[in-house]
Scaffold this motif. Sequence first.
Motif, PDB file in Angstrom:
ATOM      1  N   UNK A   1      -9.019 -42.645 -93.736  1.00  0.00           N
ATOM      2  CA  UNK A   1     -10.237 -42.767 -94.540  1.00  0.00           C
ATOM      3  C   UNK A   1     -11.474 -42.883 -93.645  1.00  0.00           C
ATOM      4  N   UNK A   2     -11.348 -43.712 -92.615  1.00  0.00           N
ATOM      5  CA  UNK A   2     -12.472 -43.914 -91.698  1.00  0.00           C
ATOM      6  C   UNK A   2     -12.917 -42.574 -91.077  1.00  0.00           C
ATOM      7  N   UNK A   3     -11.957 -41.780 -90.649  1.00  0.00           N
ATOM      8  CA  UNK A   3     -12.289 -40.493 -90.033  1.00  0.00           C
ATOM      9  C   UNK A   3     -12.961 -39.570 -91.048  1.00  0.00           C
ATOM     10  N   UNK A   4     -12.341 -39.438 -92.207  1.00  0.00           N
ATOM     11  CA  UNK A   4     -12.863 -38.513 -93.216  1.00  0.00           C
ATOM     12  C   UNK A   4     -14.227 -38.952 -93.711  1.00  0.00           C
TER      13      UNK A   4
ATOM     14  N   UNK B   1      -7.962 -30.734 -90.814  1.00  0.00           N
ATOM     15  CA  UNK B   1      -8.446 -30.237 -89.549  1.00  0.00           C
ATOM     16  C   UNK B   1      -9.297 -31.273 -88.817  1.00  0.00           C
ATOM     17  N   UNK B   2     -10.050 -32.089 -89.568  1.00  0.00           N
ATOM     18  CA  UNK B   2     -10.822 -33.173 -88.935  1.00  0.00           C
ATOM     19  C   UNK B   2      -9.882 -34.207 -88.308  1.00  0.00           C
ATOM     20  N   UNK B   3      -8.827 -34.544 -89.030  1.00  0.00           N
ATOM     21  CA  UNK B   3      -7.868 -35.530 -88.512  1.00  0.00           C
ATOM     22  C   UNK B   3      -7.186 -34.999 -87.252  1.00  0.00           C
ATOM     23  N   UNK B   4      -6.812 -33.723 -87.292  1.00  0.00           N
ATOM     24  CA  UNK B   4      -6.163 -33.116 -86.124  1.00  0.00           C
ATOM     25  C   UNK B   4      -7.085 -33.122 -84.918  1.00  0.00           C
ATOM     26  N   UNK B   5      -8.355 -32.807 -85.162  1.00  0.00           N
ATOM     27  CA  UNK B   5      -9.319 -32.722 -84.074  1.00  0.00           C
ATOM     28  C   UNK B   5      -9.514 -34.094 -83.410  1.00  0.00           C
ATOM     29  N   UNK B   6      -9.691 -35.105 -84.247  1.00  0.00           N
ATOM     30  CA  UNK B   6      -9.867 -36.458 -83.713  1.00  0.00           C
ATOM     31  C   UNK B   6      -8.618 -36.873 -82.924  1.00  0.00           C
ATOM     32  N   UNK B   7      -7.464 -36.571 -83.483  1.00  0.00           N
ATOM     33  CA  UNK B   7      -6.212 -36.942 -82.813  1.00  0.00           C
ATOM     34  C   UNK B   7      -6.064 -36.220 -81.488  1.00  0.00           C
ATOM     35  N   UNK B   8      -6.422 -34.962 -81.504  1.00  0.00           N
ATOM     36  CA  UNK B   8      -6.358 -34.154 -80.299  1.00  0.00           C
ATOM     37  C   UNK B   8      -7.168 -34.772 -79.166  1.00  0.00           C
ATOM     38  N   UNK B   9      -8.382 -35.134 -79.497  1.00  0.00           N
ATOM     39  CA  UNK B   9      -9.275 -35.682 -78.478  1.00  0.00           C
ATOM     40  C   UNK B   9      -8.805 -37.057 -78.029  1.00  0.00           C
ATOM     41  N   UNK B  10      -8.398 -37.873 -78.990  1.00  0.00           N
ATOM     42  CA  UNK B  10      -7.935 -39.219 -78.615  1.00  0.00           C
ATOM     43  C   UNK B  10      -6.677 -39.180 -77.762  1.00  0.00           C
ATOM     44  N   UNK B  11      -5.719 -38.355 -78.165  1.00  0.00           N
ATOM     45  CA  UNK B  11      -4.464 -38.319 -77.407  1.00  0.00           C
ATOM     46  C   UNK B  11      -4.692 -37.699 -76.033  1.00  0.00           C
TER      47      UNK B  11
END
Lengths: 160, 207
Positions: free
Chosen positions: B91-94, B114-124
């Motif tokens: 929820x926070x990300x979206x 796609x937003x969740x994937x992008x954030x995860x990509x960068x964080x990981x």
Amino acid sequence: MSVITIGISDQNVAKGEDVLVTYALGSCVGICLYDPIVKVAGLSHIMLPTNTGVTDPKGQMRFADTAIPMLIRRMESLGASKPRLKAKIAGGAQMFPAVTNASIANIGQRNVAAVKAVLAQLRIPILAEDTGKDYGRTQHFYAKDGVMRITSAKKGEWIW
Amino acid sequence: MPIQDYKDLNEMHLDVLRELGNIGSGNAASSLAGMLAKAVDISVPKIQILDYNEVSDALGGPENMIVGLLLSLSGDVEGMLMFLLQKDFAHLILNTLLGEELNDFEDIDEMGISAIKEVSNIMTASYVNAIAEMTGLTINISVPDICIDMAGAILSVPAIHYANISDKIIFIEDEFRSDSDRAVSDILMIPDVDSLQKIMTNLGIEI
């Protein structure tokens, strides 16, 4: 009535009003076996198709080929008879769509195939199956009537 | 003595892994804070060597709905990395990036995924880069695969992958929080046993 929870790589048996439940099957497969005459139920939650030499009982519950015969022995000790057993199976989903890792690619499908092969070899008919696809399933199995109830957080509920 | 099983790890090894988790999550938290333009806190990583069943309990129970992202590690370190977002974190990300409310996981659309994937990509990636830099090892990560489902079902994937190695699983778990609201996500880094050995050796730790 008591509810008996079966974890991942675990199994148990029940009779009377007891209910066996295994939560959130993903690529694992839950195998329900039932003897309708003495009303003895068993549920085994396996992770992998074939045992590669694990001999401790806890480890044997992990694999379709060693877990199912083990479950049958436990049911027999409660009075079940192997020729009367019927099976209902669920699980074996592909949780992540594009997994490239060889050890887990199509593992759900391979688990289901292995379970079917073991049951066929033991001449245990499969009365119902809710397998494959891409979502997790919780499996309840009722000792009083051999009904398998599948619930999915995403797709709803089915009675088999 | 070489490590054969996760059970063989001693307290010192676990401390080393905890420290790696600390550094990785510190880095990941800064990139998250940058993306969301919000303060992000991290707690001290938990290193747990658990039975599979205990792991889903640690994530809110086997039937708790979560977002799971699975990445594979390759190069000098092989293994898996899972990024698990509780609903409040998704929820926070979206909400921050797209201005959307997340009431139900069923409502997440393509854009949200796609937003969740992008954030995860960068964080990981920042997480893994910090660890690679510290150990001097090359670690590549794949693009994430996403799955929204019950925690137990998602965890069956790493559990199966490691089933032939050990009946325990090692989780380096980092918790990120943002806002006064509790919004929690976890990174689970699960290196293969051989890779654990390499990490320890490169850090000058006697096995």
